[in-house]
Design a protein around this motif. Sequence first.
Motif, PDB file in Angstrom:
ATOM      1  N   THR A  98       8.345   3.494   8.797  1.00  0.00           N
ATOM      2  CA  THR A  98       8.154   5.127   8.945  1.00  0.00           C
ATOM      3  C   THR A  98       7.953   5.317   7.383  1.00  0.00           C
ATOM      4  N   SER A  99       7.444   6.551   7.363  1.00  0.00           N
ATOM      5  CA  SER A  99       7.497   7.384   5.918  1.00  0.00           C
ATOM      6  C   SER A  99       8.256   8.550   6.280  1.00  0.00           C
TER       7      SER A  99
ATOM      8  N   TYR B  64       9.225   4.676   2.053  1.00  0.00           N
ATOM      9  CA  TYR B  64       9.093   3.787   3.276  1.00  0.00           C
ATOM     10  C   TYR B  64      10.253   3.299   3.819  1.00  0.00           C
ATOM     11  N   GLU B  65      10.383   3.068   5.170  1.00  0.00           N
ATOM     12  CA  GLU B  65      11.358   2.051   5.577  1.00  0.00           C
ATOM     13  C   GLU B  65      10.885   1.643   6.791  1.00  0.00           C
ATOM     14  N   TYR B  66      11.397   0.374   6.926  1.00  0.00           N
ATOM     15  CA  TYR B  66      10.944  -0.293   8.150  1.00  0.00           C
ATOM     16  C   TYR B  66      11.722  -1.539   8.560  1.00  0.00           C
TER      17      TYR B  66
ATOM     18  N   THR C 221       7.189  12.587  10.979  1.00  0.00           N
ATOM     19  CA  THR C 221       7.022  11.328  10.257  1.00  0.00           C
ATOM     20  C   THR C 221       5.891  10.583  10.511  1.00  0.00           C
ATOM     21  N   LYS C 222       5.440  10.065   9.632  1.00  0.00           N
ATOM     22  CA  LYS C 222       4.405   9.119   9.968  1.00  0.00           C
ATOM     23  C   LYS C 222       4.933   7.551  10.168  1.00  0.00           C
ATOM     24  N   ASN C 223       4.484   7.180  11.134  1.00  0.00           N
ATOM     25  CA  ASN C 223       4.885   5.622  11.652  1.00  0.00           C
ATOM     26  C   ASN C 223       3.693   4.584  12.002  1.00  0.00           C
TER      27      ASN C 223
ATOM     28  N   GLY D 150       0.794  -1.121  -0.026  1.00  0.00           N
ATOM     29  CA  GLY D 150      -0.050   0.115   0.001  1.00  0.00           C
ATOM     30  C   GLY D 150       0.970   1.184   0.018  1.00  0.00           C
ATOM     31  N   ASP D 151       0.189   2.436   0.086  1.00  0.00           N
ATOM     32  CA  ASP D 151       0.921   3.747   0.130  1.00  0.00           C
ATOM     33  C   ASP D 151       0.049   4.527   0.947  1.00  0.00           C
TER      34      ASP D 151
END
Length: 164
Positions: free
Chosen positions: A125-126, A49-51, A102-104, A40-41
Motif C-alpha cells: 500500500t501507499s 510504500y509499505e508491504y 490509499t492505493k494497494n 518503481g513508484d
Amino acid sequence: AAEVVFQSSTGANDWSQYMDLVLIGYMRGAAAQAWEWIKGDINDVTGVYEYQYLRGDGSSAGANTQSGQTNLFFGYAPCASAAANVYGIFVAQFYDINSGKTKNWTTMNADDMNGSGYVYMNAGTSIKTEPISKISVHVGASGAMDTVAGSRYDLFGILPRMVS
C-alpha cells in the motif's frame, strides 16, 4: 532504457475510466551482477510504500514486512552475470486506482536464473490517496541501470464491470 514511465493522458490512455491497472514486465538488467531489484513508484512519490512479501530461491524461503520504503518493489530481475538469455517476469495489479483510499497493489515475480532463480510475491500500500496517474519502473536504484534489448513492459486498464 533505464526507466519506463506510464502516464495517464487522453482516449484509451485516460486512466480515470479504469478501476484497476495491470502491469506486466519482462526484463533483464544490464549490470555486471547476477540480479537486481525491480523497483518503481506511483505519481513520482517516494518514501510512502509499505508491504508484506514472500520470497524463495530454491534453497530458502522468507517472509517479512517493510514500511516507509522509498520505492515499491516488483521483484527480482536477472542481470548480465546470470545465464545468457534469462529474463525475469512480474505481474502487478494496482487496485481501485481512482478512489480516495490509499492505493494497494499485489505483485508476483519469477525468474529461473538457469535453475537457481527466485520467486517473489508482495501485497502493498501507499499512504497517498490521490488517483494513480503515473507509474514508473526501473531496475536497480532510481533508474540508474539499463535493461537489455528484449525487455518489455505492458500496461492494461481494467474497466468497471457492466451491470444491466
